[in-house]
Design a protein around this motif. Structure first.
Motif, mmCIF file in Angstrom:
data_model
loop_
_atom_site.group_PDB
_atom_site.id
_atom_site.type_symbol
_atom_site.label_atom_id
_atom_site.label_comp_id
_atom_site.label_asym_id
_atom_site.label_seq_id
_atom_site.Cartn_x
_atom_site.Cartn_y
_atom_site.Cartn_z
ATOM 1 N N GLY A 294 0.941 -1.264 -0.032
ATOM 2 C CA GLY A 294 0.025 -0.170 -0.080
ATOM 3 C C GLY A 294 0.564 1.307 0.027
ATOM 4 N N ARG A 295 2.110 1.168 0.001
ATOM 5 C CA ARG A 295 2.977 2.331 -0.084
ATOM 6 C C ARG A 295 3.342 2.415 -1.672
ATOM 7 N NH1 ARG A 295 7.230 1.598 5.028
ATOM 8 N NH2 ARG A 295 5.777 0.433 6.193
ATOM 9 N N GLN A 296 4.147 3.775 -1.875
ATOM 10 C CA GLN A 296 4.752 3.794 -3.063
ATOM 11 C C GLN A 296 5.871 2.919 -3.061
ATOM 12 O OE1 GLN A 296 5.772 8.064 -3.935
ATOM 13 N NE2 GLN A 296 6.720 7.253 -5.757
ATOM 14 N N ILE A 297 6.072 2.377 -4.225
ATOM 15 C CA ILE A 297 7.080 1.427 -4.564
ATOM 16 C C ILE A 297 8.552 2.091 -4.333
ATOM 17 C CG2 ILE A 297 7.268 1.596 -7.028
ATOM 18 C CD1 ILE A 297 7.575 -1.371 -7.317
ATOM 19 N N PRO A 298 9.524 1.598 -3.662
ATOM 20 C CA PRO A 298 10.696 2.065 -3.431
ATOM 21 C C PRO A 298 11.458 2.325 -4.367
ATOM 22 C CG PRO A 298 10.126 0.431 -1.557
ATOM 23 C CD PRO A 298 9.258 0.407 -2.614
#
Lengths: 298, 183
Positions: A192-196
């Motif tokens: 659910g977070r922006q892809i690193p």
């Protein structure tokens, strides 16, 4: 519609559990999966992969060949704004601003096994969308038979590209029907977070039934072509890495076995499991290769 | 004293392992670090004579310790591969050993070092006679080359690190070939 046999709990580490429950509730997605998840995980015997594992154990040679190099070195890559060139056999070739290009495609969570050609594996909760939804925007012409992809080549921030370990920029390709398959996604997030950056920000391919190197990262070019493109690893060692690179326990890499895999996160004594044909997605994708000799087309 | 110092990196690895600081894939880290230590100590033992010849510094008394430390790390490296990496699945292990050139090369290197470790005690030199002992221990040159080759062969790409170890091995062995006229 593809129904994954892995559940949310197969990947969610305990310490993210409550956060994710909140997130799911906030999204209005319901928390039904939560209750059954742990039991399912026990049945599958899968070790969950944490955010830390997924984002600190990467092959992204542009940032160094050590597994932890990308996490250390990829921070300087600027991914906003990001432009993607679309060319070849399409009605709408252009250099697109990525955020505008994908802003109207809703993302969903896909929990996939990830099997590296080096014979290790993880389970990763991607956020993204089916590649076919993106390709539909370009007006793919009937002569197009393959899709070729290219990774950004940014020598200022990619220290690994000084060394000629591979022929940069990194390229990959899929047959058009593989690219259109509902399992094939473009990922823009994890957990659910922006892809690193080290996992391929801002947008990367994920083809879960193929070895990880097919899932090209940080894409700057998508080309629809008539001829089968050559991918970077195939170019570097054609006897070791093929175009298809489907996960196949029967066909070994010339220098190591593909029959089993080590499960990342299983600790010192946890882990080596048998590798599944098509990485466990045979029911969904085996038909794509009917009549093909998969030993020949490895 | 040298033995104690030589065990420090191993103890350090053990502590990192127990506190979960061997990275995301601790088995791989442990396996690679132990193999690397074995190669480093082996190469170290081969620098003793050149240092004596070129720099006139006599470190001969440390040579046996370096060799035995190398062998110790090599045994641990092999054990980690057998037990933690392959999970002692004999079917896999035998199939792998039969097919994989880099494993065969590594195993030959290990096997060559066994008699050297076994004859490393002072009594062995007396029993075998200095000449025979020296002859036997020339095997270390081949074992070192194979060890470095094993490192290079298991890499996915030509890495500067493994290639520099191979270059060091070739250099240290090559200089002997120039010295040794009569075998």
């Amino acid at each position: 519609m593809f129904k994954p046999d892995l559940t949310r709990a197969d990947v969610t580490p305990e310490r993210f559990w409550l956060n994710r429950r909140k997130l799911i509730a906030a999204l209005g997605a319901g928390s039904v999966a939560g209750g059954f998840g742990l039991r399912a995980a026990a049945q599958e015997g899968l070790e969950p992969n944490t955010w830390e594992q997924i984002t600190n154990y990467n092959n992204f040679y542009e940032f160094g060949i050590g597994k932890e190099d990308p996490a250390q070195n990829a921070g300087d890559m600027s991914v906003d704004p990001w432009r993607v060139t679309v060319d070849g056999l399409v009605d709408n070739p252009d250099e697109y601003a990525l955020d505008e290009l994908i802003s109207d495609i809703p993302t969903e969570e896909r929990i996939y096994r990830f099997r590296c050609v080096e014979a290790w594996s993880m389970v990763i909760p991607w956020n993204g969308f089916e590649l076919n939804k993106l390709l539909a925007k370009f007006g793919v012409q009937p002569e197009a038979k393959y899709v070729a992809f290219e990774t950004a080549l940014l020598p200022d921030v990619m220290e690994g590209v000084q060394f000629p370990v591979l022929d940069w920029p990194y390229t990959e390709g899929l047959r058009l029907d593989e690219a259109m398959h509902p399992l094939t996604i473009m990922a823009t997030g994890i957990y659910g977070r922006q892809i690193p950056n080290q996992n391929g920000a801002p947008m990367r391919l994920v083809v879960p039934w193929k070895y990880g190197f097919k899932s090209i990262k940080s894409i700057v070019r998508i080309s629809l072509v008539a001829e089968q493109p050559i991918n970077t690893w195939q170019e570097s060692a054609p006897s070791e890495y093929g175009f298809y690179a489907n996960v196949n326990p029967e066909v070994d890499h010339p220098r190591w076995s593909q029959a089993t895999e080590r499960v990342i996160g299983a600790g010192f004594f946890g882990g080596r499991i048998d590798t599944l044909p098509f990485n466990g997605y045979g029911n969904e994708v085996a038909a794509l290769y009917e009549g093909m000799d998969l030993r020949e087309n490895f | 004293m040298v033995y104690l110092l030589g065990c420090v990196p191993g103890i350090f690895l053990l502590l990192r392992g127990m506190s979960g600081q061997l990275g995301i894939d601790p088995v791989e880290t442990l396996e690679h670090e132990l193999g690397l230590l074995a190669l480093q100590f082996l190469l170290g033992s081969l620098t003793i004579t050149p240092i004596l010849r070129f720099a006139r510094i006599n470190l001969l008394k440390f040579r046996r310790a370096l060799g035995l430390l190398s062998f110790g790390y090599l045994v641990l490296h092999l054990m980690v591969w057998l037990v933690l990496d392959q999970q002692f699945r004999l079917d896999l292990i035998t199939a792998e050993l039969a097919k994989r050139a880099y494993l065969i090369v590594g195993l030959i290197s290990f096997t060559l070092l066994v008699p050297l470790a076994a004859t490393s005690w002072s009594g062995a030199v007396r029993r075998m006679g200095a000449k025979g002992w020296v002859r036997l221990h020339r095997i270390v040159y081949l074992a070192t080359l194979l060890g470095a080759l094993h490192f290079v062969m298991q890499e996915k790409v030509w890495s500067p690190e493994s290639l520099s170890y191979l270059a060091m091995a070739i250099l240290l062995v090559g200089v002997r070939l120039l010295w040794i006229r009569a075998w």
